[in-house]
Scaffold this motif. Structure first.
Motif, short mmCIF file in Angstrom:
data_model
loop_
_atom_site.label_atom_id
_atom_site.label_comp_id
_atom_site.label_asym_id
_atom_site.label_seq_id
_atom_site.Cartn_x
_atom_site.Cartn_y
_atom_site.Cartn_z
N SER A 173 14.54 7.53 40.44
CA SER A 173 13.23 7.50 41.16
C SER A 173 13.01 9.04 42.00
N TYR A 174 12.06 9.42 41.61
CA TYR A 174 11.94 10.77 41.97
C TYR A 174 10.76 11.07 42.81
N SER A 223 5.40 11.05 42.60
CA SER A 223 6.36 10.00 42.80
C SER A 223 6.41 9.01 41.76
N THR A 257 21.68 1.59 35.07
CA THR A 257 21.06 0.70 34.52
C THR A 257 21.96 -0.29 33.45
N PHE A 290 15.56 13.17 44.24
CA PHE A 290 15.50 11.91 43.36
C PHE A 290 16.72 10.96 43.93
N THR A 347 18.30 4.94 36.09
CA THR A 347 16.87 4.75 36.39
C THR A 347 16.98 5.87 37.49
N THR A 370 13.45 6.20 33.21
CA THR A 370 14.88 5.87 32.69
C THR A 370 15.37 6.68 31.70
N THR A 373 8.83 5.55 31.75
CA THR A 373 8.47 6.38 32.96
C THR A 373 7.37 5.44 33.49
N THR A 374 7.03 5.55 34.99
CA THR A 374 6.12 4.85 35.49
C THR A 374 4.94 5.62 36.22
N ASP A 375 5.08 6.85 36.20
CA ASP A 375 3.89 7.86 36.80
C ASP A 375 3.01 7.94 35.86
N LYS A 404 8.99 6.57 38.66
CA LYS A 404 10.66 6.22 38.16
C LYS A 404 10.53 6.56 36.56
#
Length: 255
Positions: free
Chosen positions: A107-108, A131, A255, A250, A105, A135, A149-151, A133
């Motif tokens: 985080s950037y 910003s 995980t 990052f 995972t 995987t 991805t979360t962004d 995250k």
């Protein structure tokens, strides 16, 4: 013979009343030397009522206690059971001893272009940081696979393969992978355009073989002659000389 029946009846009443008193009123203490040795003397304690009335009173008392016990039992039976909270699961940290087929995972936080451009400062251009995250799986065949991805602002178009590289500068091993990113329309430098970014992190390994990634940096490849309009001295070198420019950092956790 006329005395035997009343005396026996009085003795039975003495014993029965004493048993009931001990069962339902243990705080009452009798001195047997003065009470039970003489049934008539014992019954004189209740001289205000007849034996039949006293018997009925004790029966009523027993009935009342039995009713209270039944009500209490019913109340306990109907009381809702307290819901127990489910046990909190123990989260065990993932240990990686081989990068092949490992999942990370990331985080950037990075910008679309380097922030050390003097022209941007003069023109008042402020580059935003992106910003989030992601995987990723580092597959055994050298390819990389994006899992999530979360962004929402960035569109990760593609993640390229990964590799390990030994650095002659610090004699350390490094992980390298890259990805193509498309920026939103609001980006002041690359509105709705794609750019490739390079992720690099030092590979640390503990005495028990556990691998961790440290000092992760994000860079972008830029032409060194951008500011000279393609010229390097007297020579045309546009597209030939490039360098990696820092745009962010990052952190990667297995995980």
């Amino acid at each position: 013979m006329k005395r035997s029946r009343p005396f026996a009846l009085e003795l039975l009443l003495c014993l029965g009343i004493l048993g009931l008193v001990h069962a339902f009123a243990p705080t009452i203490i009798f001195r047997t030397s003065t009470a039970c040795t003489s049934p008539r003397k014992f019954l004189s304690l209740f001289s205000s009522v007849s034996p039949e009335e006293e018997r009925q009173r004790l029966l009523d008392m027993a009935k009342k206690l039995r009713t209270e016990a039944q009500n209490l039992e019913e109340e306990v039976r109907n009381k809702p059971k307290q819901e127990l909270s489910p046990p909190v699961p123990t989260i065990q940290s993932t240990k990686v001893t081989d990068l092949k087929d490992s999942t990370w995972t990331v985080s950037y936080r990075f910008s679309s272009q380097p922030k050390d451009d003097d022209d941007d400062d003069k023109n008042g251009i402020v580059l935003p940081n992106y910003s989030g995250k992601l995987t990723v799986i580092l597959k055994a065949d050298g390819y990389s696979e994006l899992i999530s991805t979360t962004d929402d602002r960035l569109q990760i178009v593609k993640i390229w393969g990964w590799d390990e590289e030994y650095s002659q500068e610090d004699q350390k091993q490094y992980l390298l992978f890259s990805m193509d990113v498309q920026f939103p329309k609001s980006d002041p430098k690359l509105p709705e355009r794609k750019e490739r970014y390079y992720f690099q992190a030092r590979i640390d390994q503990s005495t028990n073989g556990e691998i961790s990634l440290s000092d992760g940096t994000v860079t972008v490849k830029k032409d060194v002659s951008e500011k000279t309009k393609g010229m390097w001295g007297l020579f045309q070198v546009a597209g030939i000389l490039t360098q990696f420019r820092y745009v962010g950092d990052f952190i990667a956790k297995p995980t």
